[in-house]
Design a protein around this motif. Structure first.
Motif, PDB file in Angstrom:
ATOM      1  N   GLU A 212     -17.902  -8.161  -6.497  1.00  0.00           N
ATOM      2  CA  GLU A 212     -18.973  -7.819  -5.569  1.00  0.00           C
ATOM      3  C   GLU A 212     -18.375  -6.985  -4.446  1.00  0.00           C
ATOM      4  OE1 GLU A 212     -19.615 -11.357  -2.505  1.00  0.00           O
ATOM      5  OE2 GLU A 212     -19.740 -12.089  -4.571  1.00  0.00           O
ATOM      6  N   PRO A 213     -19.186  -6.191  -3.749  1.00  0.00           N
ATOM      7  CA  PRO A 213     -18.650  -5.406  -2.639  1.00  0.00           C
ATOM      8  C   PRO A 213     -18.079  -6.314  -1.545  1.00  0.00           C
ATOM      9  CG  PRO A 213     -20.828  -4.612  -3.268  1.00  0.00           C
ATOM     10  CD  PRO A 213     -20.621  -5.914  -3.992  1.00  0.00           C
ATOM     11  N   VAL A 214     -17.081  -5.800  -0.869  1.00  0.00           N
ATOM     12  CA  VAL A 214     -16.473  -6.496   0.263  1.00  0.00           C
ATOM     13  C   VAL A 214     -16.637  -5.594   1.482  1.00  0.00           C
ATOM     14  CG1 VAL A 214     -14.361  -7.455   1.237  1.00  0.00           C
ATOM     15  CG2 VAL A 214     -14.813  -7.690  -1.215  1.00  0.00           C
ATOM     16  N   GLY A 215     -17.422  -6.044   2.449  1.00  0.00           N
ATOM     17  CA  GLY A 215     -17.676  -5.217   3.610  1.00  0.00           C
ATOM     18  C   GLY A 215     -18.386  -3.920   3.274  1.00  0.00           C
ATOM     19  N   GLY A 216     -19.208  -3.948   2.223  1.00  0.00           N
ATOM     20  CA  GLY A 216     -19.958  -2.766   1.825  1.00  0.00           C
ATOM     21  C   GLY A 216     -19.173  -1.757   1.012  1.00  0.00           C
TER      22      GLY A 216
ATOM     23  N   HIS B 248      -3.561  -2.682  -3.292  1.00  0.00           N
ATOM     24  CA  HIS B 248      -5.014  -2.577  -3.217  1.00  0.00           C
ATOM     25  C   HIS B 248      -5.426  -1.243  -2.608  1.00  0.00           C
ATOM     26  CE1 HIS B 248      -4.836  -3.278   1.160  1.00  0.00           C
ATOM     27  NE2 HIS B 248      -6.106  -2.892   1.193  1.00  0.00           N
ATOM     28  N   THR B 249      -6.646  -0.845  -2.929  1.00  0.00           N
ATOM     29  CA  THR B 249      -7.310   0.260  -2.254  1.00  0.00           C
ATOM     30  C   THR B 249      -8.806  -0.018  -2.278  1.00  0.00           C
ATOM     31  OG1 THR B 249      -7.478   2.673  -2.067  1.00  0.00           O
ATOM     32  CG2 THR B 249      -7.610   1.748  -4.284  1.00  0.00           C
ATOM     33  N   VAL B 250      -9.572   0.750  -1.511  1.00  0.00           N
ATOM     34  CA  VAL B 250     -11.021   0.560  -1.467  1.00  0.00           C
ATOM     35  C   VAL B 250     -11.713   1.885  -1.754  1.00  0.00           C
ATOM     36  CG1 VAL B 250     -10.974  -1.401   0.107  1.00  0.00           C
ATOM     37  CG2 VAL B 250     -11.041   0.909   1.036  1.00  0.00           C
ATOM     38  N   PHE B 251     -12.900   1.782  -2.327  1.00  0.00           N
ATOM     39  CA  PHE B 251     -13.726   2.947  -2.638  1.00  0.00           C
ATOM     40  C   PHE B 251     -15.061   2.816  -1.908  1.00  0.00           C
ATOM     41  CE2 PHE B 251     -10.944   2.333  -6.312  1.00  0.00           C
ATOM     42  CZ  PHE B 251     -10.408   3.610  -6.477  1.00  0.00           C
TER      43      PHE B 251
ATOM     44  N   ASP C 232      -8.297 -14.128   1.792  1.00  0.00           N
ATOM     45  CA  ASP C 232      -9.305 -14.142   2.860  1.00  0.00           C
ATOM     46  C   ASP C 232     -10.612 -13.535   2.365  1.00  0.00           C
ATOM     47  OD1 ASP C 232      -9.675 -14.410   5.982  1.00  0.00           O
ATOM     48  OD2 ASP C 232     -10.491 -12.455   5.424  1.00  0.00           O
ATOM     49  N   LEU C 233     -11.735 -14.166   2.715  1.00  0.00           N
ATOM     50  CA  LEU C 233     -13.024 -13.694   2.214  1.00  0.00           C
ATOM     51  C   LEU C 233     -13.366 -12.292   2.697  1.00  0.00           C
ATOM     52  CD1 LEU C 233     -15.380 -16.825   2.367  1.00  0.00           C
ATOM     53  CD2 LEU C 233     -14.658 -15.567   0.332  1.00  0.00           C
ATOM     54  N   GLU C 234     -13.081 -11.993   3.952  1.00  0.00           N
ATOM     55  CA  GLU C 234     -13.464 -10.702   4.519  1.00  0.00           C
ATOM     56  C   GLU C 234     -12.374  -9.645   4.372  1.00  0.00           C
ATOM     57  OE1 GLU C 234     -14.724 -11.306   8.528  1.00  0.00           O
ATOM     58  OE2 GLU C 234     -16.435 -12.573   7.953  1.00  0.00           O
TER      59      GLU C 234
END
Length: 341
Positions: free
Chosen positions: A153-157, A176-179, A259-261
């Motif tokens: 699921e998305p994390v912080g959008g 890690h990285t984010v998209f 951590d969740l966030e």
């Protein structure tokens, strides 16, 4: 023992009547479908010796279950090596999550034959786990990399991606990285993943380290991503294959709480491996001394952890979710940087 091996192990083995999975089946990853069916994607090898150049090939099969224990496999593989970046040793070790109406399947594409091979992360998507769209190599191109997953699921959008860099080496680490969106997930912007490697100090989640700190044991292989993380109230539950040493060369299973966030922060982890090779299938196989985590689900409060045993079969271990979370909570990790895995 916190994790208990299922009495039906191994729950999936090779099928000598099907050439594409006559050699072995291993490293099953699981996802729950929209109708509640549990789907397992797994690596399968043909019945050819590994050292036979150009003939030993891996594909990705699929099996379905209603209870997470008994799986009915489909007659044909879901993903076969038919692209230049897969031709050689084939398609290995999938991880799958379901996001926004689509299944995202990361797998190891191995081009070429030993010793001249390229080990890279590829992506395929599917709306139904029957039709497949391949998106090519999406991982780092300069070093062997494999074992990758999106968070379910998305994390912080945004969309968070874990991957194993420099896999199967003393320097292996989980980064890690984010998209920003799923278009970027399917087609990573040029330089995006390379930037995560360059920013190692901030992108690293689990890094290699001495298994026994006072003894300064030399690391043989750094940590490798295991199952896609599971969201819990206490944090993201993450199973991985911990580092091993030259004097204890084996694939073991550990767990961490993220951590969740900010899931790139490890907030707790098991002080020792939860599962180590013990059974005949785990100790003596195509590869010896292997228990490798690749999929996990929670079913009625019970964690179901799926792992490869000796690179020759798929096994299941279970435990109570609350008990595991309580155990991890007793072993918090201090600091905000990367954690030794």
């Amino acid at each position: 023992m916190l994790m208990k091996r299922h009495p039906a192990n191994p729950i999936l083995t090779r099928d000598p009547d099907r050439p594409w999975e006559a050699g072995s089946v291993l490293n099953g990853t699981v996802v729950r479908g929209t109708d509640g069916t549990i789907h397992m994607l797994y690596r399968a090898t043909n019945g050819v010796e590994f050292g036979t150049a150009g003939e030993y090939v891996s594909s990705i099969g699929i099996a379905d279950s209603t209870d997470g224990v008994q799986f009915v496999r489909r007659a044909e593989p879901l993903i076969v090596p038919d692209r230049p970046y897969e031709v050689g040793l084939g398609c290995e070790d999938p991880r799958v999550v379901f996001l926004d109406g689509e299944y995202y399947i990361y797998y190891t594409a191995v081009e070429g034959t030993p010793p001249d091979i390229k080990v890279r992360i590829a992506l395929a998507t599917s709306p139904d786990l029957r039709t497949i769209t391949k998106h090519g190599v999406v991982g780092p191109k300069g070093a062997p990399s494999k074992a990758a997953t999106l968070f379910p699921e998305p994390v912080g959008g945004r969309y968070l991606w874990f991957f194993t860099w420099c896999s199967d080496t003393p320097g292996a680490a989980i980064l890690h990285t984010v998209f920003d969106d799923l278009d970027a997930v399917r087609t990573p912007p040029p330089g995006h993943v390379a930037a995560a490697v360059d920013d190692y100090d901030n992108s690293a989640v689990l890094i290699p380290g001495d298994r026994v700190e006072p003894a300064k044991v030399r690391v043989r292989r750094g940590p490798e991503l295991g199952a896609p993380p599971i969201r819990t109230d206490a944090g993201w539950l993450f199973f991985y294959c911990n580092s091993d040493s030259e004097i204890e060369p084996e694939w073991q299973i550990s767990a961490a709480l993220l951590d969740l966030e900010e899931p790139w922060r490890v907030i707790a982890k098991s002080p020792a491996a939860l599962i180590t090779p013990e059974t005949v299938e785990e100790l003596d196989g195509v590869v010896n001394r292997v228990t490798f985590p690749s999929g996990a689900l929670v079913i009625d409060g019970t964690v179901h952890l799926y792992y490869g045993s000796g690179d020759q079969g798929i096994c299941l271990a279970t435990c109570d979710l609350d008990e595991l979370l309580e155990y991890l909570a007793r072993h918090p990790v201090k600091g905000n940087g990367a954690c030794v895995g």
